[in-house]
Scaffold this motif. Structure first.
Motif, mmCIF file in Angstrom:
data_model
loop_
_atom_site.group_PDB
_atom_site.id
_atom_site.type_symbol
_atom_site.label_atom_id
_atom_site.label_comp_id
_atom_site.label_asym_id
_atom_site.label_seq_id
_atom_site.Cartn_x
_atom_site.Cartn_y
_atom_site.Cartn_z
ATOM 1 N N ILE A 99 -13.020 69.244 28.918
ATOM 2 C CA ILE A 99 -13.917 69.424 30.052
ATOM 3 C C ILE A 99 -13.944 68.163 30.893
ATOM 4 O O ILE A 99 -13.360 67.139 30.549
ATOM 5 N N GLY A 100 -14.676 68.198 31.998
ATOM 6 C CA GLY A 100 -14.797 67.037 32.870
ATOM 7 C C GLY A 100 -13.733 67.009 33.948
ATOM 8 O O GLY A 100 -13.455 65.961 34.537
ATOM 9 N N LEU A 101 -13.098 68.135 34.249
ATOM 10 C CA LEU A 101 -12.036 68.186 35.252
ATOM 11 C C LEU A 101 -12.452 69.055 36.439
ATOM 12 O O LEU A 101 -11.632 69.751 37.023
ATOM 13 N N LYS A 102 -13.746 68.979 36.785
ATOM 14 C CA LYS A 102 -14.277 69.841 37.835
ATOM 15 C C LYS A 102 -13.556 69.634 39.159
ATOM 16 O O LYS A 102 -13.241 70.598 39.868
ATOM 17 N N GLU A 103 -13.290 68.367 39.519
ATOM 18 C CA GLU A 103 -12.653 68.093 40.811
ATOM 19 C C GLU A 103 -11.242 68.682 40.871
ATOM 20 O O GLU A 103 -10.832 69.251 41.894
ATOM 21 N N LEU A 104 -10.505 68.540 39.766
ATOM 22 C CA LEU A 104 -9.152 69.089 39.740
ATOM 23 C C LEU A 104 -9.199 70.610 39.815
ATOM 24 O O LEU A 104 -8.416 71.230 40.546
ATOM 25 N N HIS A 105 -10.114 71.210 39.070
ATOM 26 C CA HIS A 105 -10.286 72.665 39.111
ATOM 27 C C HIS A 105 -10.632 73.129 40.529
ATOM 28 O O HIS A 105 -10.056 74.098 41.041
ATOM 29 N N SER A 106 -11.568 72.433 41.155
ATOM 30 C CA SER A 106 -11.981 72.797 42.519
ATOM 31 C C SER A 106 -10.827 72.664 43.495
ATOM 32 O O SER A 106 -10.681 73.479 44.409
ATOM 33 N N GLY A 107 -9.997 71.634 43.285
ATOM 34 C CA GLY A 107 -8.835 71.455 44.160
ATOM 35 C C GLY A 107 -7.849 72.598 44.020
ATOM 36 O O GLY A 107 -7.339 73.117 45.022
ATOM 37 N N PHE A 108 -7.581 73.006 42.779
ATOM 38 C CA PHE A 108 -6.690 74.147 42.549
ATOM 39 C C PHE A 108 -7.251 75.406 43.206
ATOM 40 O O PHE A 108 -6.517 76.171 43.846
ATOM 41 N N ALA A 109 -8.558 75.628 43.034
ATOM 42 C CA ALA A 109 -9.182 76.828 43.584
ATOM 43 C C ALA A 109 -9.129 76.828 45.109
ATOM 44 O O ALA A 109 -8.859 77.859 45.737
ATOM 45 N N ALA A 110 -9.388 75.659 45.718
ATOM 46 C CA ALA A 110 -9.374 75.567 47.177
ATOM 47 C C ALA A 110 -7.978 75.840 47.727
ATOM 48 O O ALA A 110 -7.807 76.603 48.694
ATOM 49 N N VAL A 111 -6.963 75.255 47.104
ATOM 50 C CA VAL A 111 -5.576 75.483 47.545
ATOM 51 C C VAL A 111 -5.202 76.943 47.342
ATOM 52 O O VAL A 111 -4.520 77.552 48.180
ATOM 53 N N LEU A 112 -5.657 77.529 46.226
ATOM 54 C CA LEU A 112 -5.362 78.931 45.943
ATOM 55 C C LEU A 112 -5.901 79.838 47.044
ATOM 56 O O LEU A 112 -5.164 80.671 47.603
ATOM 57 N N PHE A 113 -7.176 79.683 47.383
ATOM 58 C CA PHE A 113 -7.776 80.553 48.392
ATOM 59 C C PHE A 113 -7.197 80.289 49.784
ATOM 60 O O PHE A 113 -6.993 81.224 50.564
ATOM 61 N N LEU A 114 -6.923 79.042 50.099
ATOM 62 C CA LEU A 114 -6.326 78.739 51.399
ATOM 63 C C LEU A 114 -4.920 79.333 51.500
ATOM 64 O O LEU A 114 -4.511 79.804 52.567
ATOM 65 N N THR A 115 -4.189 79.305 50.397
ATOM 66 C CA THR A 115 -2.855 79.923 50.387
ATOM 67 C C THR A 115 -2.963 81.432 50.570
ATOM 68 O O THR A 115 -2.162 82.040 51.292
ATOM 69 N N PHE A 116 -3.963 82.047 49.927
ATOM 70 C CA PHE A 116 -4.205 83.473 50.154
ATOM 71 C C PHE A 116 -4.429 83.748 51.643
ATOM 72 O O PHE A 116 -3.911 84.730 52.191
ATOM 73 N N ALA A 117 -5.231 82.897 52.272
ATOM 74 C CA ALA A 117 -5.537 83.075 53.691
ATOM 75 C C ALA A 117 -4.282 82.914 54.544
ATOM 76 O O ALA A 117 -4.037 83.705 55.465
ATOM 77 N N PHE A 118 -3.462 81.910 54.246
ATOM 78 C CA PHE A 118 -2.237 81.687 55.007
ATOM 79 C C PHE A 118 -1.273 82.856 54.859
ATOM 80 O O PHE A 118 -0.597 83.246 55.827
ATOM 81 N N LEU A 119 -1.194 83.423 53.663
ATOM 82 C CA LEU A 119 -0.323 84.586 53.458
ATOM 83 C C LEU A 119 -0.760 85.753 54.343
ATOM 84 O O LEU A 119 0.076 86.418 54.968
ATOM 85 N N SER A 120 -2.067 85.994 54.394
ATOM 86 C CA SER A 120 -2.571 87.110 55.200
ATOM 87 C C SER A 120 -2.356 86.871 56.692
ATOM 88 O O SER A 120 -1.928 87.764 57.422
ATOM 89 N N ILE A 121 -2.656 85.651 57.140
ATOM 90 C CA ILE A 121 -2.637 85.364 58.578
ATOM 91 C C ILE A 121 -1.234 85.146 59.109
ATOM 92 O O ILE A 121 -0.861 85.679 60.167
ATOM 93 N N HIS A 122 -0.435 84.372 58.376
ATOM 94 C CA HIS A 122 0.845 83.921 58.921
ATOM 95 C C HIS A 122 2.078 84.640 58.371
ATOM 96 O O HIS A 122 3.131 84.625 59.013
ATOM 97 N N VAL A 123 1.969 85.241 57.184
ATOM 98 C CA VAL A 123 3.141 85.879 56.574
ATOM 99 C C VAL A 123 3.098 87.390 56.725
ATOM 100 O O VAL A 123 4.062 88.010 57.186
#
Length: 237
Positions: free
Chosen positions: A121-145
């Protein structure tokens, strides 16, 4: 004729894969919340989807995310020199981010955790970073691809529910949801906004996978297609 059958099989396989990704995205938060309502599972509704990692429903949380991740990595789209339009790059990135979110947990609710596995445990920032990139990538796929490739069809007017409009709505909706999460607007805000973002992500992939069909009025409104041949469908992809 044999080549045509192979092409049709590949087309339908891609559509099934898109639908599988879409269904998993939509039903993950629904299943977790519904099971939380039953005392049998010994899990209360968590403040976020990520916190289900520390619950008795951890296997469902990690299993579905890993399935989504593997499906995205296996998905082979069209390459593009523009990074934010590169299908292969974005789906691979999203796939690895999904697996990272599954196995690198956020901070537990309590002061201790007895159910953490694979990583500490104690990896909240890394987890949040993965989650943020994941959702932003989802958004880019919908909008741009997903909006690439629909040719102008002067015989069929563009409907309000045209697929490109849906993709953009889903993509920008995901961005709005992620932007609202840090404000903690109400109890379970993180869970609600994550669930909405996953619903938008899943809906986008289901439309791309033509889960509603593509013939008749649906084909005209969503895809601007009407009684197209299988060969024409292949090229329209």
């Amino acid at each position: 004729m044999h080549i045509k059958k192979i092409q049709n099989h590949n087309l339908f396989a891609y559509r099934r894969l898109r639908r599988a990704i879409g269904y998993l995205g939509i039903f993950l938060p629904i299943i977790l919340v519904l099971l939380s309502l039953f005392k049998f599972f010994g899990t209360s509704i968590q403040p976020s989807i990520s916190h289900y990692y520390f619950s008795n429903l951890r296997e469902i949380f990690t299993g579905v995310l890993c399935a989504v991740g593997l499906f995205l990595i296996c998905y082979k789209g069209n390459g593009n020199k523009v990074i934010w339009k590169n299908d292969n790059l974005l789906t691979n990135l999203a796939g690895f981010m999904a697996i990272g979110v599954a196995f690198i947990p956020t901070d537990p609710i309590g002061s201790s955790c007895t159910q953490c596995t694979l990583v500490s445990i104690g990896l909240k920032e890394l987890h949040s970073g993965f989650a943020a990139v994941l959702f932003l990538t989802f958004a880019f796929l919908s909008i741009h691809v997903f909006t690439i490739g629909q040719e102008q069809n002067k015989e069929i007017p563009i409907s309000v529910i045209n697929e490109n409009n849906i993709y953009r709505f889903c993509g920008y909706g995901i961005i709005v949801c992620i932007a609202l999460i840090p404000f903690k607007l109400f109890e379970y805000a993180t869970l609600v906004f994550e669930a909405i973002a996953l619903f938008l992500f899943g809906s986008s992939w289901l439309i791309k996978g033509r889960a509603l069909g593509d013939k008749g009025s649906i084909g005209r409104k969503l895809y601007r297609e009407q009684n197209v041949t299988d060969t024409e469908e292949m090229w329209s992809e």
